[in-house]
Write a protein that holds these residues in place. Structure first.
Motif, short mmCIF file in Angstrom:
data_model
loop_
_atom_site.label_atom_id
_atom_site.label_comp_id
_atom_site.label_asym_id
_atom_site.label_seq_id
_atom_site.Cartn_x
_atom_site.Cartn_y
_atom_site.Cartn_z
N GLN A 44 0.86 -1.18 0.00
CA GLN A 44 0.00 0.00 0.00
C GLN A 44 0.89 1.23 0.00
O GLN A 44 1.40 1.66 1.03
N HIS A 45 1.09 1.81 -1.21
CA HIS A 45 1.97 2.98 -1.35
C HIS A 45 1.22 4.22 -0.85
O HIS A 45 0.04 4.41 -1.16
N PRO A 46 1.89 5.11 -0.11
CA PRO A 46 1.18 6.27 0.44
C PRO A 46 0.67 7.24 -0.62
O PRO A 46 -0.28 7.99 -0.37
N GLU A 47 1.26 7.24 -1.80
CA GLU A 47 0.82 8.16 -2.86
C GLU A 47 0.11 7.43 -3.99
O GLU A 47 -0.92 7.88 -4.48
N LYS A 48 0.67 6.32 -4.44
CA LYS A 48 0.12 5.61 -5.60
C LYS A 48 -0.93 4.58 -5.23
O LYS A 48 -1.51 3.94 -6.11
N GLY A 49 -1.14 4.36 -3.94
CA GLY A 49 -2.13 3.38 -3.52
C GLY A 49 -1.58 1.95 -3.64
O GLY A 49 -0.37 1.72 -3.50
N LEU A 50 -2.47 1.02 -3.91
CA LEU A 50 -2.09 -0.38 -3.97
C LEU A 50 -1.31 -0.66 -5.26
O LEU A 50 -1.79 -0.41 -6.37
N ILE A 51 -0.08 -1.17 -5.11
CA ILE A 51 0.78 -1.48 -6.26
C ILE A 51 0.81 -2.99 -6.45
O ILE A 51 1.04 -3.75 -5.49
N SER A 52 0.60 -3.44 -7.66
CA SER A 52 0.53 -4.87 -7.96
C SER A 52 1.89 -5.54 -7.75
O SER A 52 2.92 -4.99 -8.13
N PRO A 53 1.88 -6.74 -7.17
CA PRO A 53 3.15 -7.49 -7.05
C PRO A 53 3.81 -7.74 -8.40
O PRO A 53 5.03 -7.81 -8.48
N ALA A 54 3.00 -7.88 -9.45
CA ALA A 54 3.56 -8.10 -10.78
C ALA A 54 4.40 -6.92 -11.22
O ALA A 54 5.29 -7.05 -12.07
N GLU A 55 4.16 -5.75 -10.61
CA GLU A 55 4.90 -4.55 -10.97
C GLU A 55 6.17 -4.39 -10.14
O GLU A 55 7.22 -4.02 -10.67
N PHE A 56 6.09 -4.70 -8.84
CA PHE A 56 7.27 -4.41 -8.01
C PHE A 56 8.15 -5.63 -7.72
O PHE A 56 9.34 -5.46 -7.45
N ILE A 57 7.62 -6.85 -7.81
CA ILE A 57 8.44 -8.04 -7.52
C ILE A 57 9.60 -8.18 -8.52
O ILE A 57 10.75 -8.43 -8.11
N PRO A 58 9.37 -8.01 -9.84
CA PRO A 58 10.52 -8.10 -10.77
C PRO A 58 11.61 -7.09 -10.45
O PRO A 58 12.80 -7.39 -10.57
#
Length: 672
Positions: A456-470
């Motif tokens: 749960q990013h404070p500015e961008k909200g919920l970030i998908s694991p597919a986006e940040f795990i790689p």
């Protein structure tokens, strides 16, 4: 018959030995009579067998050889001296010893014959084929299992060389025996030929036959028919490595083939190019005219590409309407653009599919070895980036192509922002876990849950694991994140344990970077730190981890399972694990990737893959769980196929610990 004997003691001893060891019955008695008469030169000296009679009182001298055998010396009445008596005693004693030795030898021979008969009976009762050979490969024995497997009776093969059973294409027997004797026992999979001419696959195990001194005197082979398993393996391998629609290599096999080819290019100092191709207008055609027409169009496109390329070039379908092509051993940069122009030209003519005249173009990205990367993954990634650049700048339907350039990396700025934000997220506790229930397919009872990472990013909200795990994997932050996930899952297990909940498996995903020699100790310390049972924990690993440093991987896995923590193989079917190695890994569960579940039961290929995985898992005594189950139709297929557990939106989305606890408190059962 015994030869004529002299009085000489050595000759007498030899004659006695020959008579006792070689003769039976009356012939033996006659020989002993001749010997005693010759020794004493007395026609009245006799050898008798049986109970003593009246002749005992008439005899001058009687000497016992055994309780029922004796010599009588009566021809020298009054003239028997001490030398005669000593000679008679010696003769009787020697005869007694020979009789005793012969009796013992007879017993040993009988026992040996009995043991050999029993061994033959036992071997014949073994269902497995058992064949013994001498060191040259000539068959010595052939049990009933071998008769049934090969179709030859024992009398047809004993004395012949084992090579006549070899398939003409099987060279595994060349220098087999020398190698076997040098290195000891071996196990292998071989091709053999039956009497009918049928060729089959067999599992062959060899063991040495040794003499009393431990020296090899032969070989014993155990064979069993594994044709069905080999065919299943080949089918699964083909399904795992080839695109079922076009029969082209898939992404996984493409990477392997390209990596091997790049090693050759590196040695020859030659270049290579990776072409990433995405069809234009395909989605419109597929959505408008249907999947059947779209699939046939893809098959025809693949066929044209194969006709356009050289034999040593590699073409693969990566998925949907994406293709990848490796152009090998090119000497100059512009050769890649010539190939791309030929590919675009091959798409110019219309495709005729079910009466429809269809036209497609392509957006193409190109990366070049070695300047853009040294392996298939890096080159594919950069060709993919270039393809999106071509697609965005495409001025016509027929298509365009773009070479990768470093300036395209500017788009990676967003990824750098993610990296920076992730470091802060660990400090600011922005990550949290949700849990997706795992359900027993028979009872509908919750028997476990997978811990899923959320941000749960404070500015961008919920970030998908597919986006940040790689990004986390590339930067190494995944190690800190994985450690946090393990700690948080164990802490949550302790809370549930304190609430009186019976232990159930919490599945924690382990990345390749975390799967190191330190992992077993970290797992042990986490369990001790939170004072929880190992029954709370399950580690999910991916196939790609199993193919590097296999022996060290097995050692790590065994240290983990020794703590009663179970292992599951995640996303099975999407990687490239060797089936010959898979049976060696101490894995409890195979997890069928959601990509094979998505189109069940309408897609026959996905059905075949799922069924084959379930069947293979059962043979290896593994449990099977299917993820991504969303429909009743999928569930019905998995029940009929023998799947053990399911996980997916049909039952529950990932939920908070409190929501899962509420379900567990109610002993909630899902409707099957």
């Amino acid at each position: 018959m015994t030869r004529h004997v002299a009085v000489d003691e050595l000759e007498v001893g030899a004659s006695l030995g020959e008579a006792v060891l070689c003769l039976q019955g009356q012939e033996l008695d006659a020989a002993l009579n001749r010997i005693v008469k010759e020794v004493f030169r007395d026609a009245n000296a006799v050898f008798r067998r049986g109970k003593l009679d009246e002749q005992k009182t008439q005899a001058d001298v009687l000497c016992m050889a055994s309780p029922e055998t004796y010599y009588i010396l009566s021809g020298k009445k009054g003239q028997i001296n001490e030398a005669d008596l000593a000679k008679l005693n010696t003769l009787a004693s020697l005869t007694a010893k020979l009789f005793s030795k012969r009796a013992k030898l007879d017993e040993e021979l009988q026992a040996s014959a009995q043991a050999q008969w029993q061994q033959t009976q036992i071997i014949d009762q073994i269902h497995e084929s058992v064949v013994t050979m001498d060191l040259a490969g000539f068959i010595l024995s052939w049990n009933r299992g071998a008769e049934k497997l090969f179709g030859y009776a024992a009398q047809e093969v004993i004395g012949t060389n084992i090579l006549f059973l070899y398939d003409d294409e099987d060279e595994s027997g060349v220098h087999l025996y020398d190698s076997f004797l040098e290195h000891g026992g071996r196990e292998m999979e071989v091709r053999r030929k039956k009497k009918s001419g049928e060729v089959f696959w067999a599992s062959l195990s060899l063991s040495p036959l040794c003499d009393a001194q431990g020296l090899p005197i032969g070989i014993i082979g155990y064979l069993s028919d594994i044709t069905a398993r080999k065919e299943a393996e080949q089918k699964i391998n083909h399904l795992a490595y080839y695109d079922a629609l076009t029969n082209l290599p898939n992404r996984s096999l493409f990477r392997q083939l390209v990596d091997n080819a790049l090693l050759h290019s590196q040695r020859n100092s030659s270049s290579a190019a990776i072409i990433f191709l995405d069809l234009n207008r395909f989605k419109l055609i597929n959505d408008t005219l249907g999947h059947d027409i779209g699939n046939e169009l893809l098959r025809q496109v693949a066929a044209r590409f194969l006709l356009t390329l050289r034999e040593n070039d590699i073409v693969a379908r990566l998925g949907s309407d994406e293709f990848a092509i490796a152009v090998l051993d090119i000497n100059q940069h512009f050769h890649a653009s010539l190939v791309v122009q030929k590919l675009l030209q091959a798409l110019n003519d219309a495709f005729i599919v079910s009466g429809h005249e269809l036209r497609v173009g392509a957006s193409i990205g190109i990366s070049v070895f070695p300047q853009d990367g040294n392996d298939a993954s890096a080159l594919l990634q950069k060709a993919d980036i270039a393809m999106y650049k071509a697609k965005r700048s495409a001025g016509n339907v027929s298509g365009s192509f773009v070479f990768y350039s470093d300036s395209m990396n500017q788009s990676i700025a967003g990824r750098l922002y993610l990296e920076s934000s992730m470091r802060k997220a660990l400090e600011n506790q922005e990550f949290y876990l949700q849990y997706q229930p795992k359900v027993d397919i028979k009872s509908g009872k919750i028997i476990g849950a997978e811990a899923l990472l959320r941000w749960q990013h404070p500015e961008k909200g919920l970030i998908s694991p597919a986006e940040f795990i790689p990004v986390a994997e590339e930067t190494g932050l995944i190690l800190q994140i994985d450690a946090w996930v393990l700690e948080t899952a164990c802490a949550q297990a302790r809370e549930w344990q304190d609430s009186g909940i019976e232990p159930f498996r919490i599945a924690v995903n382990v990345t390749a970077r975390e799967f190191t020699n330190s992992l077993p100790l970290r797992v042990k310390e986490a369990l001790q730190r939170y004072q929880i049972s190992p029954l709370w924990l399950e580690l999910e690993i991916t196939e790609s981890m199993l193919m590097h440093s296999t022996e060290s991987v097995i050692a790590i896995m065994e240290q983990i399972t020794a703590q009663d923590v179970v292992l599951a193989l995640d996303d099975f079917g999407t990687g490239y694990s060797s089936l010959s190695y898979l049976k060696r890994f101490p894995i409890d569960t195979l997890k069928i990737d959601r990509s094979f579940i998505l189109n069940i039961p309408t897609d026959q290929n996905d059905c075949a893959i799922a069924s084959a995985i379930i069947m293979m898992a059962k043979q290896l005594k593994h449990k099977v769980i299917a993820e991504g189950v969303e429909t009743r139709e999928q569930l019905a297929f998995l029940i009929n196929a023998g799947c053990d557990e399911v996980q997916g939106y049909l039952y529950s989305r990932p939920i908070s610990p409190q929501q899962l606890l509420a379900l567990l408190d109610k002993n909630f059962h899902f409707e099957i």
